[in-house]
Write a protein that holds these residues in place. Structure first.
Motif, PDB file in Angstrom:
ATOM      1  N   VAL A 113      49.711 -15.356 -27.674  1.00 31.61           N
ATOM      2  CA  VAL A 113      48.344 -15.345 -27.915  1.00 31.61           C
ATOM      3  C   VAL A 113      48.089 -15.038 -29.231  1.00 31.61           C
ATOM      4  CG1 VAL A 113      46.005 -14.761 -27.322  1.00 31.61           C
ATOM      5  CG2 VAL A 113      47.765 -15.048 -25.577  1.00 31.61           C
ATOM      6  N   THR A 158      48.851 -19.008 -38.755  1.00 31.15           N
ATOM      7  CA  THR A 158      47.723 -19.582 -38.243  1.00 31.15           C
ATOM      8  C   THR A 158      46.625 -20.211 -39.454  1.00 31.15           C
ATOM      9  OG1 THR A 158      46.514 -17.713 -38.166  1.00 31.15           O
ATOM     10  CG2 THR A 158      47.845 -17.958 -36.416  1.00 31.15           C
ATOM     11  N   GLU A 189      41.316 -15.281 -30.843  1.00 29.77           N
ATOM     12  CA  GLU A 189      40.145 -16.029 -30.071  1.00 29.77           C
ATOM     13  C   GLU A 189      40.083 -17.464 -30.596  1.00 29.77           C
ATOM     14  OE1 GLU A 189      35.245 -15.496 -29.242  1.00 29.77           O
ATOM     15  OE2 GLU A 189      36.632 -13.946 -30.241  1.00 29.77           O
ATOM     16  N   SER A 190      40.092 -18.409 -29.679  1.00 31.03           N
ATOM     17  CA  SER A 190      39.793 -19.780 -29.921  1.00 31.03           C
ATOM     18  C   SER A 190      41.124 -20.533 -30.821  1.00 31.03           C
ATOM     19  CB  SER A 190      38.495 -20.097 -30.851  1.00 31.03           C
ATOM     20  OG  SER A 190      38.759 -19.530 -32.170  1.00 31.03           O
ATOM     21  N   ILE A 191      42.052 -19.837 -31.126  1.00 29.16           N
ATOM     22  CA  ILE A 191      43.041 -20.289 -32.039  1.00 29.16           C
ATOM     23  C   ILE A 191      44.251 -20.640 -30.884  1.00 29.16           C
ATOM     24  CG2 ILE A 191      45.019 -19.728 -33.495  1.00 29.16           C
ATOM     25  CD1 ILE A 191      42.095 -19.471 -34.725  1.00 29.16           C
ATOM     26  N   THR A 192      44.586 -22.055 -30.753  1.00 32.43           N
ATOM     27  CA  THR A 192      45.522 -22.393 -29.938  1.00 32.43           C
ATOM     28  C   THR A 192      46.788 -22.964 -30.343  1.00 32.43           C
ATOM     29  OG1 THR A 192      44.489 -24.678 -30.027  1.00 32.43           O
ATOM     30  CG2 THR A 192      43.622 -23.330 -28.264  1.00 32.43           C
ATOM     31  N   GLU A 193      46.748 -23.227 -31.673  1.00 31.74           N
ATOM     32  CA  GLU A 193      47.828 -23.709 -32.430  1.00 31.74           C
ATOM     33  C   GLU A 193      48.544 -22.924 -33.703  1.00 31.74           C
ATOM     34  OE1 GLU A 193      47.597 -28.633 -31.558  1.00 31.74           O
ATOM     35  OE2 GLU A 193      47.111 -27.590 -33.501  1.00 31.74           O
ATOM     36  N   SER A 242      51.910 -24.803 -29.894  1.00 35.42           N
ATOM     37  CA  SER A 242      51.000 -24.228 -29.335  1.00 35.42           C
ATOM     38  C   SER A 242      51.119 -23.007 -28.819  1.00 35.42           C
ATOM     39  CB  SER A 242      50.567 -25.360 -28.210  1.00 35.42           C
ATOM     40  OG  SER A 242      50.349 -26.528 -28.928  1.00 35.42           O
ATOM     41  N   VAL A 243      50.199 -22.373 -28.301  1.00 41.80           N
ATOM     42  CA  VAL A 243      50.314 -20.895 -27.730  1.00 41.80           C
ATOM     43  C   VAL A 243      51.132 -21.283 -26.114  1.00 41.80           C
ATOM     44  CG1 VAL A 243      49.049 -19.032 -26.323  1.00 41.80           C
ATOM     45  CG2 VAL A 243      48.280 -20.137 -28.601  1.00 41.80           C
TER      46      VAL A 243
END
Length: 405
Positions: free
Chosen positions: A9, A41, A12-16, A68-69
């Motif tokens: 993970v 990131t 917050e709101s970071i997916t890649e 991706s996460v």
């Protein structure tokens, strides 16, 4: 038996993220939770730890790939593996090609060091041999500071000029290298351009006499450091001065959100610091509630984390006002760009002795140019000038910071 290495993970709101570098080679022994890869990131670098102890397996993705996460980037195999100094395998070279800009003997070269893209670019620019530089990063890896501090390679003796040399032809060893922009650099570029496209940017300038602040630092620096365990720097003075100025001009500490203006009754100051992967702006929270010592401690802690590459997303998020000190690099004057969605940024510059007029006499004083870039949609010119003038007056007479004037 194989265990997958997955992207953790990221925040917050970071997916890649982007794979910045591999820290372990296939076949090397790996301890549980030991860092095996570095991800970049939008704001920070994050190390990926090994889920179990064993041997580093094959890479699943290459340096520069977007991940991706939860995605699988590699594997850990059962076994004891080779020591970390084992020679690089063919697939390792494909992932991170060795940089050898100058010739070296086999004894000098040894195993080619693993370099991050930014360090590799700097090595080529400086023309140094990375195998001759001692790395101070994790596991002995080279950092930008290591390369910057390395002496340039001695140039080969020049050949005697020919009697009537024809027009010079391009050198045979001219080369180009394409280095993919890191995710951090891409984000910085996008945000800076967005700031220009969205905000009505304007910059106002002033200068300030640093005599009194420098005298105060010289007088109290030893006692301050002995009591608080941190040096008394300039940033605490300017942070306190900006807080004082924001009380007079609250729009400098406000933001436009949609069709509303949000005013904050607190001041979280973003402090621009240099990190190995570029400029970052971690946040000193509730700076308006801090004394000089607390501000200096907070800035020192964030600077150390930035240099070590351990800043977290929590360190970077938020911020209502930014201070950027280009003076540490020797900058005389600049027009800093605001850090959206903030509305103003204070730019500090180098201190230099200049002739000024005091009481009708020309005297020499340590002077610094100040710059305030602001969003003209929210802050009027009169307000910007008043804000910067308040900072100037507080720095030239630090007593104002103590009596809130």
């Amino acid at each position: 038996m194989s265990t997958e290495i997955k992207v953790p993970v990221l925040g917050e709101s970071i997916t890649e993220a982007t794979l910045g570098e591999w820290l372990k080679k296939p076949g090397e022994a790996v301890a549980q939770d030991e860092a095996v890869a570095s991800l970049e990131t939008d704001k920070v670098s994050i190390e990926v730890g090994a889920p179990v102890a064993g041997v580093m397996g094959a890479y699943g993705v290459q340096i520069g790939d977007t991940v991706s996460v939860g995605g699988v980037i590699g594997s850990i195999e059962a076994g004891s593996g080779a020591p970390a100094a084992a020679p690089a395998k063919v697939e390792d070279v494909r992932q991170s090609p060795p940089v050898t800009p100058v010739a070296a003997s086999d004894d000098q070269r040894g195993g080619a060091p693993t370099l991050s893209p930014s360090v590799r670019k700097l090595v080529l620019e400086k023309g140094v041999d990375p195998t001759t530089i001692k790395g101070t990063g994790k596991d002995g890896r080279l950092t930008r500071e290591d390369v910057l501090g390395a002496p340039a390679q001695a140039a080969a003796p020049e050949a005697a000029p020919a009697a009537a040399a024809p027009a010079a032809a391009p050198a045979a060893d001219r080369r180009e290298e394409r280095v993919r922009m890191t995710r951090l650099r891409q984000t910085v570029a996008k945000r800076l351009k967005d700031a220009q496209n969205t905000a009505a940017l304007l910059t106002t300038f002033n200068d300030c006499d640093m005599t009194e602040v420098m005298a105060a630092r010289a007088r109290f620096k030893d006692a301050f450091e002995n009591k608080h365990g941190v040096r008394l720097g300039l940033m605490s003075f300017f942070t306190k001065a900006a807080i004082l100025a924001a009380k007079t001009i609250p729009s400098a500490n406000a933001q436009i959100q949609g069709d509303e203006i949000v005013y904050f009754d607190y001041m979280d100051v973003s402090v621009a610091v240099s990190a190995p992967n570029g400029l970052v702006v971690p946040v000193v929270r509730d700076a308006d509630r801090m004394g000089f010592a607390d501000i200096e401690k907070a800035i020192a802690a964030l600077g150390a984390k930035a240099k070590a590459g351990t800043l977290t997303m929590a360190d970077m998020q938020g911020g209502t006002f930014t201070i950027s000190n280009g003076g540490v690099f020797g900058g005389l004057m600049s027009t800093p760009i605001i850090n959206p969605p903030q509305s103003a940024v204070l730019g500090l510059h180098r201190i230099e002795d200049r002739p000024v007029v005091r009481d009708g006499q020309i005297v020499i004083r340590p002077m610094m140019y100040l710059a305030l870039s602001y969003d003209h949609r929210l802050i009027d010119g009169r307000e910007a000038v008043t804000f910067l003038k308040t900072i100037k007056e507080a720095i030239e007479d630090p007593t104002r910071l103590l009596i809130d004037l």
